[in-house]
Structures are given as structure tokens and as C-alpha cells.
Design an enzyme around this catalytic site. Sequence first.
Site, PDB file in Angstrom:
ATOM      1  N   PHE A  21     130.178  13.891 -16.194  1.00 53.85           N
ATOM      2  CA  PHE A  21     132.088  12.509 -16.018  1.00 53.85           C
ATOM      3  C   PHE A  21     130.511  10.982 -16.790  1.00 53.85           C
ATOM      4  O   PHE A  21     129.389  11.420 -15.834  1.00 53.85           O
ATOM      5  CB  PHE A  21     132.164  11.699 -15.590  1.00 53.85           C
ATOM      6  N   ASP A  22     130.920  10.328 -17.846  1.00 53.04           N
ATOM      7  CA  ASP A  22     130.566   9.209 -18.019  1.00 53.04           C
ATOM      8  C   ASP A  22     131.045   8.052 -17.266  1.00 53.04           C
ATOM      9  O   ASP A  22     130.965   6.908 -17.017  1.00 53.04           O
ATOM     10  CB  ASP A  22     130.638   8.689 -19.139  1.00 53.04           C
ATOM     11  N   ALA A  23     132.634   8.454 -16.557  1.00 49.91           N
ATOM     12  CA  ALA A  23     133.935   7.438 -16.697  1.00 49.91           C
ATOM     13  C   ALA A  23     134.184   8.122 -15.260  1.00 49.91           C
ATOM     14  O   ALA A  23     134.988   9.486 -15.469  1.00 49.91           O
ATOM     15  CB  ALA A  23     134.400   6.909 -17.699  1.00 49.91           C
TER      16      ALA A  23
END
Lengths: 303, 303
Positions: A21-23
Site C-alpha cells: 500500500f501507498d496510503a
Amino acid sequence: MAQPKYLTGDKAGIEEFIDKFDAFLFDCDGVLWSGDHLFPKVPEVLEMLRSRGKQLVFVTNNSTKSRADYKKKFDKLGIPAKVDEVFGSSYSAAIYISRILSLPPPKNKVFVLGESGIEAELESENVPYVGGTDPSLRRDITPEDFAAIADGSMLDDDVGVVLSGLDFHVNYLKLAIAFAYLRRGAQFLATNTDSTLPMAHAFFPGAGSVGAPLVKAIGREALALGKPSQAMMDAIEGKFKVDREKTCMVGDRLNTDIQFGIEGKLGGTLMVCTGVNSKEDILGEGKPVVPAAYVDSLGDLMG
Amino acid sequence: MAQPKYLTGDKAGIEEFIDKFDAFLFDCDGVLWSGDHLFPKVPEVLEMLRSRGKQLVFVTNNSTKSRADYKKKFDKLGIPAKVDEVFGSSYSAAIYISRILSLPPPKNKVFVLGESGIEAELESENVPYVGGTDPSLRRDITPEDFAAIADGSMLDDDVGVVLSGLDFHVNYLKLAIAFAYLRRGAQFLATNTDSTLPMAHAFFPGAGSVGAPLVKAIGREALALGKPSQAMMDAIEGKFKVDREKTCMVGDRLNTDIQFGIEGKLGGTLMVCTGVNSKEDILGEGKPVVPAAYVDSLGDLMG
């Protein structure tokens, strides 16, 4: 349905999960803290995620606080956060009223059943309101009130929306006024419809319960602007430009947080067992809402 | 389904209808009066029925008043009535708790969400209670309250029942305490579950709406002891020895009064159009609850 992956104590599993994940969207009550009790290693986990370049968003259904109030709570508990990382159901409701509902002034006034957090967010979007924390409404209803509500003389003709949230000062007078506006055709919105509020290691009536008299009296549900309403997800995506595939929702409550992430088609959902729901609610067959993974508590992500 | 017979102006029809019954059960609010406004010719109609030897019973879901309070209201409005002819939902609930539920003392204490009418009827059946009109609970909730409710120190270990009625002094503190008792396993009763209260020619939140936060928070309905609960009909039959075949229920509300009479297999039901429901709700096809007959207002029975 696939069983959720248990990550507590699974160092490799945690690494793999975080890398996807990036966020990360975080619910707050029941995840980071309970009332004024900060859960162990929460600042460390957030710090670790930031150091790995993750975007953090604190998504809360607690409508009593504005984003600025939330920032103060983060500061007080020693959690590093920015006002702009906070996204509350009051803010979500204010945006909906001002930008989507867009009622023509002056008929865009909102009667608020709720606390100052809602008022602050309505002000931030220049939405006029009555009710809320108005001290003149914090009293018992009188026979004169019944008459003045019935004949409309106590009502504001410009009110076109009733916005129901968590109100610790709810009383019969405010409910009677809100109900009168709904009977006159006001739009019925709710910041959120959580039935309970985790607090002091117990549960108290939530915004959905405080607003339940209006739902029962008028005979229809409010449009909810908090989790799991996808109106809130759309607003988050628009504001933070997150890629849903690379975003993970972290929460303690299946029917709001986890459902919010699943319905929003996020890349992942992570449940913590420090709030409303427990392992028993997600393990085994036939569970209606199941996260991709779960940990006993958020601090377990430190491995 | 047979269409209801319209009796207003139909002298012969009225005579025939009245002759069929030995007893008339009357709803009060919306039938005899609205708030403090007595409807025309009500005393005359009751007098006429009495003079023809009919048993009258005033069956009310208004839980804020005891039978004695109701007698005072009848006196004030100039309606001849005896205390023993009044049968309220508070009395019905008190009888249910003391004689049917019969919890072993001291675990039979009741937490009341409601007004003095409930307290008076519980006292008449020697049922101990807390809450209700206790002035120490008529205030805002504090952080200390959250802690004391959560750890149980503010709760009474003997409370085995939560009884929810119409409370004009409802607040978050009382809701939080009631919810805590329900979470600890207390029985959940309601005097009645009317969603609205007709008052001052308008509608206000009723007992069912005031208690709705508890229903939403705990996730289950209360057992209702008012109309249309047949527990109330059984109690009326037991007390007044009425013959159901020769009894008529008179009311303004289809989903409480008329349904109460139909489900109780009474000989007849009569709707008046001075309260919640109107002709449009009963005429035509596919109406779920339809009375045997209707008049515009009770006074029309004078012909």
C-alpha cells in the site's frame, strides 16, 4: 470466502502487507485510542509508516470534533498528525451540503443536532446553521414551546436541512424542533449512523442512536455522510488523490470501517481487535463482513 | 376486504352500531382531546353511552400520566370518568413487571426512562425503581460519568429491567445509563412504542421515538406493554370482564388502536378522524389496517 490473515507476530506477513500500500486510512476511536487512553506503540507505528513514505489519513465518524479539534487530540496524546490528514464525518457532511446539495440561499440553513465540531465544519464551508450548541435550546420543553413549534413561530423558515450527529446535550426540545423541520420537508442528513460509541473501555450510545428518535418519528432513514457511506470515500479520494488499489482501510468496526473499505474497492482492509468487533466476528463460515487481515492491536505492526 | 362504514350523519347506522356493544374502549389523545383542547360533544357522547348501560374503559398509551393523573385531566376538561375506568400503558407495564415477569427481589428493580406516571404505577404495584424523575439525572453527562458508567460504580446491581416510556426530560446521561443496564442483561420493556405524540394540533416525538436510541444501541426491540400489544388487551379483559364479541375499540390511530382491536378479536372497531390517521388511510384497496366503521369526530355519535 477467504479467511482473514492474522498478522500479529508474523514479521514477514506484516512486511508484505505494508509493502502493498501507498496510503493507509485510519479509523481513530478503538484503533489509535479509546477515549483518552492511547493504545501501545501507536505513535511508533504511524512514524514507521511515514518513514516508508505512506500517506496517512485519519478518517473518523466522530462528529463531535472538527478537524482542528482532532488535531488537538492527536497533540495531547502525542500522536504526530497534520490537520489536513484528518477527515471527519462533520467535514464530510459540510462538504456534501455546500458542494453537492447546494440549496439556494437563504433556504440552505441547517438545523444541527450535534456538538461544536459540526458547527465548525459548517462554518468552514460557509453553511449557515441554527441549533447545535445554542444555549437557548439546552433546557426542558415548555407548554409554550409545544404551541410555538406546532404553529411554526419557533421555527426558522430558511431551514432546509436537518443534520443529525452525536449530541451529548440531546433533549426533547431539540428533537421536537428537528422533527418539525423534517415534517415541513427538510432534507434529513446524518454525519454518521454508528449505533455505539467506544469510550472508557465500554460502549455508549453513538450518533446513530442519538438521531434514532428522528428516524423513528419521521419513518425514514437519514442520508449518512460518514463511514460506510461511499460519499465519504469519494471525497477522500478527491482530496488526497489516493489510488484505491494501493490504499488500505484500518479499523475496529466491521459494519462501518471494514465495509467502508470493501465497498470502496480498496486494495486492502485491516481490522484491529481493540474496539467494537473481535476475532469471533470474522473467523469461521458465513461472516457477512471480513477484513483481508487482522491484528490484536495496531502496535503489533511494529513486529 | 370490506370497506369501513361511514357513520357521520347516519342516525340509523349509529344506533345499530352502538346497540351491538356492551363495552367501549376509548383511546384518549386524538379521540377525546388533543393536548388541552377537548373535542366537541365528547362529554355528551360518553354520557349517552353510559345512560345506555355501556361499560367505558379509557385505554391510553400515554405513559407520562398515572391513572390518577388521567382522572385529573378528565376532571379538568369536564369529562365524567372514574379512576378505575382508566387503563394506561404505565399501569399495564407495572402489572406485567410485578405479576408476570415476577423477578425475585431484590433483583427486580426497574430503571425508568420516563415521567412520574410510570413511577406512580410502579409504586401502586410495589415495584422498586431508579431513574425516572430523579433530579440528579437531569443534567449533562460528565467525563466522570462516562468512567463511572463504564466501570459500573454508577450502576445499581439490583436493576433487572429497563422500562422505556415517554420522557420529556430525556438526555444523554439517562440513555447511557439505560444502555449500560441493557448491556448487562436487563430485560427491555417499553410502556408503548408510538412513534409520534399528537399535541397542539401537530405531532411530536412519541414514546417509541424517545426510546429509539436504546433500540438502536442494543440492537433489539423492547417488549411493548401498550397498544397494540395483546398483553394489554388480556389485562383489560381480566380486569373489566368484558366480552370481546360485544366490545368496540375507538381510536384515531390505525397501527395502534385499530390494530389493537382487530388483533384482540373485538366485535368492532371505530376510527375517528381527529388524530393521526385520516380517511385516505382506510379507503380504497390494499389498506393494511381498516376499522369496521369511522366518523369524522367522536361527537358525531350524537347524530
